[in-house]
Motif scaffolding. Structure first.
Motif, PDB file in Angstrom:
ATOM      1  N   ARG A  95       0.859  -1.173   0.000  1.00 20.61           N
ATOM      2  CA  ARG A  95       0.000   0.000   0.000  1.00 20.61           C
ATOM      3  C   ARG A  95       0.902   1.231   0.000  1.00 20.61           C
ATOM      4  O   ARG A  95       1.837   1.318   0.807  1.00 20.61           O
ATOM      5  CB  ARG A  95      -0.826  -0.033   1.284  1.00 20.61           C
ATOM      6  N   ILE A  96       0.640   2.156  -0.909  1.00 17.76           N
ATOM      7  CA  ILE A  96       1.425   3.388  -0.942  1.00 17.76           C
ATOM      8  C   ILE A  96       0.877   4.317   0.133  1.00 17.76           C
ATOM      9  O   ILE A  96      -0.305   4.644   0.136  1.00 17.76           O
ATOM     10  CB  ILE A  96       1.364   4.045  -2.339  1.00 17.76           C
ATOM     11  N   THR A  97       1.765   4.700   1.078  1.00 15.84           N
ATOM     12  CA  THR A  97       1.330   5.548   2.193  1.00 15.84           C
ATOM     13  C   THR A  97       1.750   6.996   2.007  1.00 15.84           C
ATOM     14  O   THR A  97       1.236   7.881   2.682  1.00 15.84           O
ATOM     15  CB  THR A  97       1.884   5.021   3.529  1.00 15.84           C
ATOM     16  N   ASP A  98       2.714   7.232   1.122  1.00 16.95           N
ATOM     17  CA  ASP A  98       3.156   8.599   0.862  1.00 16.95           C
ATOM     18  C   ASP A  98       3.743   8.658  -0.539  1.00 16.95           C
ATOM     19  O   ASP A  98       4.297   7.668  -1.024  1.00 16.95           O
ATOM     20  CB  ASP A  98       4.203   9.032   1.901  1.00 16.95           C
ATOM     21  N   ARG A  99       3.604   9.820  -1.179  1.00 14.48           N
ATOM     22  CA  ARG A  99       4.183  10.014  -2.510  1.00 14.48           C
ATOM     23  C   ARG A  99       4.652  11.444  -2.632  1.00 14.48           C
ATOM     24  O   ARG A  99       4.027  12.347  -2.066  1.00 14.48           O
ATOM     25  CB  ARG A  99       3.175   9.652  -3.611  1.00 14.48           C
ATOM     26  N   PRO A 123       5.010   9.660  -9.385  1.00 13.36           N
ATOM     27  CA  PRO A 123       5.825  10.380  -8.394  1.00 13.36           C
ATOM     28  C   PRO A 123       7.268   9.868  -8.416  1.00 13.36           C
ATOM     29  O   PRO A 123       7.515   8.690  -8.686  1.00 13.36           O
ATOM     30  CB  PRO A 123       5.149  10.056  -7.063  1.00 13.36           C
ATOM     31  N   LEU A 124       8.202  10.765  -8.107  1.00 14.79           N
ATOM     32  CA  LEU A 124       9.620  10.390  -8.088  1.00 14.79           C
ATOM     33  C   LEU A 124       9.984   9.605  -6.832  1.00 14.79           C
ATOM     34  O   LEU A 124      11.023   8.946  -6.788  1.00 14.79           O
ATOM     35  CB  LEU A 124      10.509  11.629  -8.198  1.00 14.79           C
ATOM     36  N   ARG A 125       9.144   9.696  -5.789  1.00 18.19           N
ATOM     37  CA  ARG A 125       9.409   8.944  -4.558  1.00 18.19           C
ATOM     38  C   ARG A 125       8.082   8.464  -3.997  1.00 18.19           C
ATOM     39  O   ARG A 125       7.097   9.208  -3.982  1.00 18.19           O
ATOM     40  CB  ARG A 125      10.116   9.837  -3.530  1.00 18.19           C
ATOM     41  N   ILE A 126       8.067   7.215  -3.556  1.00 11.94           N
ATOM     42  CA  ILE A 126       6.886   6.682  -2.876  1.00 11.94           C
ATOM     43  C   ILE A 126       7.333   5.943  -1.616  1.00 11.94           C
ATOM     44  O   ILE A 126       8.451   5.434  -1.539  1.00 11.94           O
ATOM     45  CB  ILE A 126       6.050   5.716  -3.771  1.00 11.94           C
ATOM     46  N   THR A 127       6.450   5.924  -0.631  1.00 13.82           N
ATOM     47  CA  THR A 127       6.674   5.129   0.575  1.00 13.82           C
ATOM     48  C   THR A 127       5.617   4.038   0.559  1.00 13.82           C
ATOM     49  O   THR A 127       4.437   4.304   0.329  1.00 13.82           O
ATOM     50  CB  THR A 127       6.545   5.995   1.843  1.00 13.82           C
ATOM     51  N   VAL A 128       6.084   2.806   0.762  1.00 11.74           N
ATOM     52  CA  VAL A 128       5.209   1.639   0.631  1.00 11.74           C
ATOM     53  C   VAL A 128       5.209   0.835   1.922  1.00 11.74           C
ATOM     54  O   VAL A 128       6.264   0.546   2.490  1.00 11.74           O
ATOM     55  CB  VAL A 128       5.676   0.740  -0.541  1.00 11.74           C
ATOM     56  N   GLU A 129       4.009   0.485   2.354  1.00  8.34           N
ATOM     57  CA  GLU A 129       3.831  -0.378   3.521  1.00  8.34           C
ATOM     58  C   GLU A 129       3.490  -1.775   3.000  1.00  8.34           C
ATOM     59  O   GLU A 129       2.606  -1.924   2.159  1.00  8.34           O
ATOM     60  CB  GLU A 129       2.676   0.184   4.343  1.00  8.34           C
ATOM     61  N   THR A 130       4.207  -2.780   3.472  1.00  6.03           N
ATOM     62  CA  THR A 130       3.928  -4.167   3.090  1.00  6.03           C
ATOM     63  C   THR A 130       3.776  -5.009   4.358  1.00  6.03           C
ATOM     64  O   THR A 130       4.080  -4.547   5.459  1.00  6.03           O
ATOM     65  CB  THR A 130       5.066  -4.760   2.232  1.00  6.03           C
ATOM     66  N   THR A 131       3.331  -6.237   4.184  1.00  5.56           N
ATOM     67  CA  THR A 131       3.219  -7.177   5.289  1.00  5.56           C
ATOM     68  C   THR A 131       4.264  -8.267   5.081  1.00  5.56           C
ATOM     69  O   THR A 131       4.403  -8.792   3.975  1.00  5.56           O
ATOM     70  CB  THR A 131       1.812  -7.823   5.321  1.00  5.56           C
ATOM     71  N   THR A 132       4.991  -8.603   6.146  1.00  2.00           N
ATOM     72  CA  THR A 132       5.959  -9.697   6.057  1.00  2.00           C
ATOM     73  C   THR A 132       5.209 -11.026   6.194  1.00  2.00           C
ATOM     74  O   THR A 132       4.048 -11.055   6.639  1.00  2.00           O
ATOM     75  CB  THR A 132       7.019  -9.599   7.171  1.00  2.00           C
TER      76      THR A 132
END
Length: 187
Positions: A95-99, A123-132
């Motif tokens: 899930r992208i949490t920030d861009r 976007p040139l930068r994204i922050t992604v949340e994943t599940t292990t």
């Protein structure tokens, strides 16, 4: 002998082609760690697919494949960065949490309609949340080409193709007219 079109080649390698319902439906998230075995099996299938595809087509920009592209409607994808020897990135329930507000527009291809390339703003930068696999949450930021690859795969898991991100009035071009095969994106 007639040449096999790129999209037919991908279909023959087991990649679901544009028009299949699985490509436009949101993928089902994994309940981790309860579904760890299922998630591991899907990841394994994705790695088999990248191996098959990589044997017939070089990817200078890196490559990714999402589970729906191999007819599995689950929230998993694998991204192979362009750097030789770089470890693959496994995305589970991403899930992208920030861009970043900074964007650029570059050509992208998609294994599910490989006969065209499209100019896509991202976007040139994204922050992604994943599940292990253990059920923990992990957060990672990606930039430039890697952000583009990962965003493309997350879109697949949301039931979106890159054409949905293209500017109005901009159409994909035939791969025969695309001149950047074998080269990395330029920043």
């Amino acid at each position: 002998m007639s040449q096999v079109r790129p999209s037919e080649q991908m279909r023959d390698l087991g990649v679901v082609q544009n028009g299949a319902p699985v490509l436009t439906e949101p993928a089902q998230a994994f309940d981790l760690p309860a579904e760890r075995e299922t998630a591991e099996h899907v990841i394994e299938q994705l790695f088999f697919a990248t191996e098959r595809i990589g044997q017939v087509h070089p990817f200078a920009k890196g490559m990714g494949i999402a589970a729906p592209q191999i007819a599995i409607g689950r929230a998993a994808a694998v991204v192979q960065p362009p750097e030789p020897g770089a470890p693959a990135i496994v995305l589970l329930n991403p899930r992208i949490t920030d861009r970043s507000s900074d964007q650029d527009e570059q050509y992208e291809g998609c294994l599910s309609f490989f006969h065209v390339r499209g100019l896509v703003p991202r976007p040139l930068r994204i922050t992604v949340e994943t599940t292990t696999l253990e059920g923990q949450t992990a957060t990672t930021s990606y930039e430039r080409g890697l952000a583009r690859l990962i965003h493309h795969e997350i879109d697949h898991l949301d039931g979106l193709l890159y054409t949905a991100r293209m500017r109005t009035g901009v159409a994909p071009i035939p791969v025969e007219r695309y001149r950047q095969t074998g080269r990395s994106w330029v920043y």
